[in-house]
Design an enzyme around this catalytic site. Structure first.
Site, PDB file in Angstrom:
ATOM      1  N   GLN A 185       0.577   7.495   3.949  1.00  0.00           N
ATOM      2  CA  GLN A 185      -0.665   7.576   4.692  1.00  0.00           C
ATOM      3  C   GLN A 185      -0.451   8.294   6.026  1.00  0.00           C
ATOM      4  O   GLN A 185       0.546   8.083   6.699  1.00  0.00           O
ATOM      5  CB  GLN A 185      -1.188   6.160   4.937  1.00  0.00           C
ATOM      6  CG  GLN A 185      -2.667   6.047   4.757  1.00  0.00           C
ATOM      7  CD  GLN A 185      -3.115   4.608   4.643  1.00  0.00           C
ATOM      8  OE1 GLN A 185      -2.533   3.843   3.894  1.00  0.00           O
ATOM      9  NE2 GLN A 185      -4.149   4.242   5.360  1.00  0.00           N
ATOM     10  N   SER A 196       6.526   4.768   1.962  1.00  0.00           N
ATOM     11  CA  SER A 196       5.472   3.757   1.863  1.00  0.00           C
ATOM     12  C   SER A 196       4.613   4.005   0.617  1.00  0.00           C
ATOM     13  O   SER A 196       5.107   3.916  -0.502  1.00  0.00           O
ATOM     14  CB  SER A 196       4.640   3.742   3.145  1.00  0.00           C
ATOM     15  OG  SER A 196       3.752   2.650   3.158  1.00  0.00           O
ATOM     16  N   LEU A 197       3.341   4.354   0.775  1.00  0.00           N
ATOM     17  CA  LEU A 197       2.483   4.662  -0.371  1.00  0.00           C
ATOM     18  C   LEU A 197       3.149   5.664  -1.318  1.00  0.00           C
ATOM     19  O   LEU A 197       3.003   5.581  -2.543  1.00  0.00           O
ATOM     20  CB  LEU A 197       1.146   5.236   0.101  1.00  0.00           C
ATOM     21  CG  LEU A 197       0.306   5.876  -1.007  1.00  0.00           C
ATOM     22  CD1 LEU A 197      -0.350   4.815  -1.856  1.00  0.00           C
ATOM     23  CD2 LEU A 197      -0.695   6.851  -0.460  1.00  0.00           C
ATOM     24  N   ARG A 242      -4.516  -2.092  -3.210  1.00  0.00           N
ATOM     25  CA  ARG A 242      -3.520  -2.284  -2.137  1.00  0.00           C
ATOM     26  C   ARG A 242      -4.147  -1.965  -0.778  1.00  0.00           C
ATOM     27  O   ARG A 242      -4.011  -2.726   0.184  1.00  0.00           O
ATOM     28  CB  ARG A 242      -2.314  -1.374  -2.405  1.00  0.00           C
ATOM     29  CG  ARG A 242      -1.200  -1.424  -1.355  1.00  0.00           C
ATOM     30  CD  ARG A 242      -0.105  -0.442  -1.776  1.00  0.00           C
ATOM     31  NE  ARG A 242       1.074  -0.459  -0.925  1.00  0.00           N
ATOM     32  CZ  ARG A 242       1.306   0.396   0.065  1.00  0.00           C
ATOM     33  NH1 ARG A 242       0.417   1.327   0.355  1.00  0.00           N
ATOM     34  NH2 ARG A 242       2.437   0.326   0.765  1.00  0.00           N
ATOM     35  N   HIS A 256       3.644  -2.931   6.889  1.00  0.00           N
ATOM     36  CA  HIS A 256       5.071  -3.250   6.767  1.00  0.00           C
ATOM     37  C   HIS A 256       5.566  -4.334   7.709  1.00  0.00           C
ATOM     38  O   HIS A 256       6.758  -4.437   7.961  1.00  0.00           O
ATOM     39  CB  HIS A 256       5.930  -1.983   6.893  1.00  0.00           C
ATOM     40  CG  HIS A 256       5.571  -0.935   5.906  1.00  0.00           C
ATOM     41  ND1 HIS A 256       5.783  -1.085   4.551  1.00  0.00           N
ATOM     42  CD2 HIS A 256       4.941   0.261   6.054  1.00  0.00           C
ATOM     43  CE1 HIS A 256       5.333  -0.021   3.909  1.00  0.00           C
ATOM     44  NE2 HIS A 256       4.798   0.803   4.796  1.00  0.00           N
ATOM     45  N   GLN A 304       7.582  -4.451  -0.217  1.00  0.00           N
ATOM     46  CA  GLN A 304       7.412  -3.244   0.604  1.00  0.00           C
ATOM     47  C   GLN A 304       6.257  -3.383   1.594  1.00  0.00           C
ATOM     48  O   GLN A 304       6.292  -2.807   2.677  1.00  0.00           O
ATOM     49  CB  GLN A 304       7.171  -2.046  -0.327  1.00  0.00           C
ATOM     50  CG  GLN A 304       7.219  -0.694   0.358  1.00  0.00           C
ATOM     51  CD  GLN A 304       6.086   0.196  -0.104  1.00  0.00           C
ATOM     52  OE1 GLN A 304       4.931  -0.143   0.023  1.00  0.00           O
ATOM     53  NE2 GLN A 304       6.446   1.338  -0.651  1.00  0.00           N
TER      54      GLN A 304
END
Length: 313
Positions: A12, A93-94, A118, A202, A251
């Site tokens: 993102q 991440s994503l 999510r 996170h 995560q």
């Protein structure tokens, strides 16, 4: 001698209105990929990516499926012309979900639905205006951790993205992150930049979202990846579906160890690291982490040709 190729996928923040427009004009697979994802979530992701409005594209539950489709589309365009296989993949991440789709661990439709959920779970876990993230530039990792411990004062303040040497992102309650930013400057940071995000990713504030995600994942089929994917949580690959599910759940509230991931990619002999998706964020980080790696972003026709020339040479 055969070159070793790694592929990475952005998270993102790399989205923009108009992303991949030129690539789509030259490669029909881009639109086809977005159509596949759009059908899964009942939202025209291509129209959103091309026309916005920016505010809607930047809503977490829309950003995540749009970026996932973008990364998968670029990988598919590359796959049609690459003469060498990809030996290892990772995502920030994503982007880890994008890598797992690319490795066949989850199909695109399921992944698009999953990341839309999510994003929604993340947004609903922390009311707007109560969480924050900041980039701390110019302090070492341990100093950032120490500043977070000092600034927390009973709230959440954690180092969550280890992006490159001297660039760490912190996340938590908005008041705590404000204190951490001020303390970081006192400790000698070059900059402490508050980020324009709606969700403090996170960190421990995401645990309620992680619980909901774990439940949603039980209905999603995962397979063993055909290409190793290095996970953000442990900088290692996983082959068992249940292990992959657990790593994706963790995560959400554990740090992105991007520096270590790039170091692991280099240690496995990769020479070229492709960033598949809009923007050049990861390319910049990779160059700062290990200058021996050739980092190549692919987001339009020119950058695609440049990458293919290096890979196929």
């Amino acid at each position: 001698m055969t070159k070793t190729i790694a592929m990475t996928f952005p998270g993102q923040g790399s989205q923009s209105v108009g992303m991949l427009a030129e690539l789509a004009a030259d490669h029909t697979i881009v639109r086809e990929t977005f159509e596949e994802g759009s059908e899964a979530v009942g939202l025209d992701l291509w129209a959103l990516a091309q026309q916005g409005p920016k505010e809607k594209l930047n809503e977490t539950e829309n950003t995540q499926p749009a970026l996932l489709c973008a990364g998968v589309a670029v990988k598919r365009a590359l796959d049609r012309q690459m003469s060498l296989p990809v030996s290892v993949m990772a995502g920030h991440s994503l982007g880890e979900y994008t890598a797992l789709v690319g490795a066949g661990a989850i199909d695109l439709a399921d992944a698009t639905r999953l990341v839309a959920m999510r994003g929604r779970f993340m947004q609903e876990a922390v009311p707007a205006g109560t969480g924050a993230m900041a980039a701390i530039i110019g302090l070492d990792d341990d100093k950032v951790r120490a500043v977070c411990a000092e600034g927390a004062q009973g709230q959440v303040a954690e180092a969550v993205n280890f992006n490159s040497p001297g660039q760490v992102v912190v996340a938590g309650n908005v008041e705590a992150i404000g204190r951490v930013a001020a303390l970081s400057k006192e400790a000698g940071a070059k900059r402490a930049l508050m980020l324009d995000v709606s969700v403090p990713s996170h960190c421990a504030l995401m645990k309620p979202a992680a619980e909901r995600l774990a439940e949603a994942m039980q209905d999603i089929t995962f397979n063993s990846p055909s290409i190793p994917v290095l996970h953000n949580v442990n900088v290692d690959k996983a082959s068992e579906p249940d292990a992959i599910r657990q790593l994706l759940v963790e995560q959400l509230f554990r740090p992105v160890r991007w520096v270590e991931i790039v170091q692991r990619i280099a240690s496995q002999g990769a020479e070229i690291v492709v960033e598949a998706g809009p923007g050049k964020v990861l390319t910049g980080l990779i160059k700062r982490i290990d200058k021996s790696l050739t980092a190549l972003p692919v987001f339009d026709s020119t950058s695609l040709e440049t990458a293919l020339e290096s890979i196929n040479a």
